[in-house]
Design a protein around this motif. Structure first.
Motif, mmCIF file in Angstrom:
data_model
loop_
_atom_site.group_PDB
_atom_site.id
_atom_site.type_symbol
_atom_site.label_atom_id
_atom_site.label_comp_id
_atom_site.label_asym_id
_atom_site.label_seq_id
_atom_site.Cartn_x
_atom_site.Cartn_y
_atom_site.Cartn_z
ATOM 1 N N ILE A 101 0.836 -1.187 0.000
ATOM 2 C CA ILE A 101 0.000 0.000 0.000
ATOM 3 C C ILE A 101 0.879 1.248 0.000
ATOM 4 C CG2 ILE A 101 -1.647 1.375 1.355
ATOM 5 C CD1 ILE A 101 -2.775 -1.234 2.463
ATOM 6 N N VAL A 102 0.506 2.222 -0.825
ATOM 7 C CA VAL A 102 1.045 3.581 -0.715
ATOM 8 C C VAL A 102 -0.063 4.411 -0.095
ATOM 9 C CG1 VAL A 102 1.881 5.628 -1.924
ATOM 10 C CG2 VAL A 102 2.597 3.357 -2.687
ATOM 11 N N PRO A 103 0.054 4.776 1.197
ATOM 12 C CA PRO A 103 -1.025 5.476 1.883
ATOM 13 C C PRO A 103 -1.034 6.972 1.601
ATOM 14 C CG PRO A 103 0.801 5.179 3.381
ATOM 15 C CD PRO A 103 1.210 4.524 2.073
ATOM 16 N N SER A 104 -2.060 7.626 2.080
ATOM 17 C CA SER A 104 -2.184 9.075 1.913
ATOM 18 C C SER A 104 -1.386 9.793 3.004
ATOM 19 C CB SER A 104 -3.658 9.491 1.962
ATOM 20 O OG SER A 104 -3.797 10.860 1.653
ATOM 21 N N SER A 105 -0.062 9.647 2.923
ATOM 22 C CA SER A 105 0.836 10.255 3.907
ATOM 23 C C SER A 105 1.484 11.518 3.380
ATOM 24 C CB SER A 105 1.935 9.253 4.305
ATOM 25 O OG SER A 105 1.410 8.212 5.085
ATOM 26 N N PHE A 106 1.073 11.976 2.224
ATOM 27 C CA PHE A 106 1.690 13.120 1.564
ATOM 28 C C PHE A 106 1.568 14.368 2.436
ATOM 29 C CE2 PHE A 106 -0.507 10.258 -1.356
ATOM 30 C CZ PHE A 106 0.569 9.729 -2.052
ATOM 31 N N VAL A 140 0.625 -6.812 5.582
ATOM 32 C CA VAL A 140 0.775 -5.986 4.389
ATOM 33 C C VAL A 140 2.059 -5.184 4.548
ATOM 34 C CG1 VAL A 140 -0.440 -3.935 5.266
ATOM 35 C CG2 VAL A 140 -0.562 -4.476 2.811
ATOM 36 N N SER A 141 2.598 -4.692 3.446
ATOM 37 C CA SER A 141 3.724 -3.757 3.521
ATOM 38 C C SER A 141 3.279 -2.417 2.952
ATOM 39 C CB SER A 141 4.947 -4.291 2.757
ATOM 40 O OG SER A 141 4.667 -4.412 1.374
ATOM 41 N N PHE A 142 4.078 -1.381 3.202
ATOM 42 C CA PHE A 142 3.695 -0.052 2.741
ATOM 43 C C PHE A 142 4.936 0.765 2.423
ATOM 44 C CE2 PHE A 142 4.616 0.724 7.181
ATOM 45 C CZ PHE A 142 5.214 1.976 7.177
ATOM 46 N N ARG A 204 8.811 1.758 4.804
ATOM 47 C CA ARG A 204 9.600 2.965 5.029
ATOM 48 C C ARG A 204 8.774 4.200 4.686
ATOM 49 N NH1 ARG A 204 14.804 2.847 1.438
ATOM 50 N NH2 ARG A 204 14.859 5.005 2.203
ATOM 51 N N PHE A 205 9.118 5.301 5.341
ATOM 52 C CA PHE A 205 8.606 6.604 4.939
ATOM 53 C C PHE A 205 9.717 7.317 4.184
ATOM 54 C CE2 PHE A 205 5.706 5.642 8.408
ATOM 55 C CZ PHE A 205 4.498 6.078 7.891
ATOM 56 N N LEU A 206 9.448 7.637 2.930
ATOM 57 C CA LEU A 206 10.409 8.336 2.093
ATOM 58 C C LEU A 206 10.134 9.833 2.155
ATOM 59 C CD1 LEU A 206 10.347 6.013 -1.068
ATOM 60 C CD2 LEU A 206 11.862 5.879 0.923
ATOM 61 N N PHE A 207 11.177 10.625 1.883
ATOM 62 C CA PHE A 207 11.065 12.080 1.899
ATOM 63 C C PHE A 207 11.536 12.617 0.549
ATOM 64 C CE2 PHE A 207 11.479 10.608 6.183
ATOM 65 C CZ PHE A 207 10.612 11.393 6.912
ATOM 66 N N VAL A 208 10.703 13.426 -0.066
ATOM 67 C CA VAL A 208 11.063 14.019 -1.349
ATOM 68 C C VAL A 208 10.713 15.496 -1.333
ATOM 69 C CG1 VAL A 208 10.666 11.840 -2.580
ATOM 70 C CG2 VAL A 208 8.830 13.536 -2.466
ATOM 71 N N HIS A 209 11.446 16.274 -2.131
ATOM 72 C CA HIS A 209 11.035 17.652 -2.378
ATOM 73 C C HIS A 209 11.546 18.113 -3.729
ATOM 74 C CE1 HIS A 209 14.768 19.161 0.122
ATOM 75 N NE2 HIS A 209 15.114 18.914 -1.114
ATOM 76 N N SER A 210 10.854 19.110 -4.267
ATOM 77 C CA SER A 210 11.275 19.722 -5.524
ATOM 78 C C SER A 210 12.272 20.838 -5.284
ATOM 79 C CB SER A 210 10.063 20.310 -6.273
ATOM 80 O OG SER A 210 9.169 19.302 -6.660
#
Length: 305
Positions: A101-106, A140-142, A204-210
């Protein structure tokens, strides 16, 4: 190699277009779970497929996922405030045997203790705790993706980080605090790439930015682009504003604007809106140049509202 099969819940929201664009572009087989499948079908023509979904029923969602699968991943794009639909989607994915699952963690990173009490993210916090519990049980994994502020979306609405519609910008603590921001398109890329790398990004929680920007920097660009325009500011002491907000909430006042100073305090005053380390390189994502940032600001400065 067989195409990766993904189901997307909440395709008609803000993140639907960029996420689905990049899923299709990268060759995923995409099925949309929507409360308004007609609207989704018009917005996302084949090869995507839209199916009517009842987010209040675990049984119906499970049946949909089983009958139209098997799916490799469920992507949840529902607004983070809608906790119960997200919980039901997680339960349905587990019941249907969807492994990831890719959750709504944005959005903002919720791992800092200072962030935990923000009214704006209580739904996100509860959802992440629930999903983490299911992952720890091995059900499940996420992969969660923290993006910071939605950059182009924010430039189009009045408020944070700056106001380009004619109203005042609320300049937090002098406006020099750095903030991580992500364009909607980069978020779409991040989701697609995270699914490709889901084994490496498991639980894992990944971190991204533009880009990393400040309010003063963005206001300076706006003034350079439109030197004849006035971009008024209201100075905000975030510590004082947050204290006043807490007093209002203790008196029973509610609403987004009442709680907004608390988010400003965390993001700017405490500097927690800046990601110290990002996973852009891991996901193959570019960072915007200064010229890119200025061009994006110019797009909204010059927009006919």
């Amino acid at each position: 190699m067989a195409a990766i099969r993904v189901a997307v819940a909440g395709p008609n929201g803000t993140l639907g277009p960029p996420v689905i664009k990049h899923l299709v572009k990268q060759g995923f087989q995409v099925t949309l779970l929507s409360r308004d499948p007609d609207k989704a079908s018009k917005q996302y023509p084949p090869p995507t497929k839209a199916i009517s979904a009842d987010y209040t029923s675990v049984e119906q969602l499970t049946e949909i996922l089983q009958q139209n699968g098997p799916f490799d991943c469920l992507i949840i794009l529902i607004n983070r405030d809608q906790l119960e639909p997200q919980i039901k989607l997680i339960d349905a994915a587990i019941a249907a045997g969807v492994p990831h699952i890719v959750p709504s963690s944005f959005g903002i990173d919720s791992s800092s203790p200072e962030v935990h009490d923000l009214p704006q993210i209580q739904g996100k916090m509860k959802m992440e705790k629930y999903l983490l519990g299911k992952a720890n049980e091995g059900l499940v994994s996420f992969t969660g993706i923290n993006t910071g502020l939605f950059f182009d979306w924010a430039l189009e609405v009045a408020g944070i980080p700056i106001n380009l519609k004619g109203g005042p910008t609320f300049l937090a603590d002098g406006g020099g605090v750095a903030l991580s921001v992500s364009t909607l398109d980069l978020i779409g890329q991040a989701v697609a790439q995270a699914i490709h790398k889901r084994d490496e990004a498991r639980n894992r929680f990944l971190f991204v930015h533009s880009a990393v920007v400040t309010q003063k920097q963005l206001l300076q660009y706006a003034q350079e682009i439109a030197p004849d325009r006035d971009f008024p500011i209201v100075e905000v002491d975030t510590e004082k504003a947050a204290a006043e907000a807490r007093e209002k909430m203790q008196r029973g006042e509610t609403g987004m604007m009442v709680a907004m100073p608390l988010l400003m305090r965390v993001s700017f005053g405490l500097g927690l809106g800046l990601f110290k380390k990002v996973d852009n390189e891991f996901l193959g994502l570019d960072v915007m140049s200064e010229d890119d940032v200025k061009a994006l600001v110019a797009k909204y400065v010059n927009k006919k509202w």
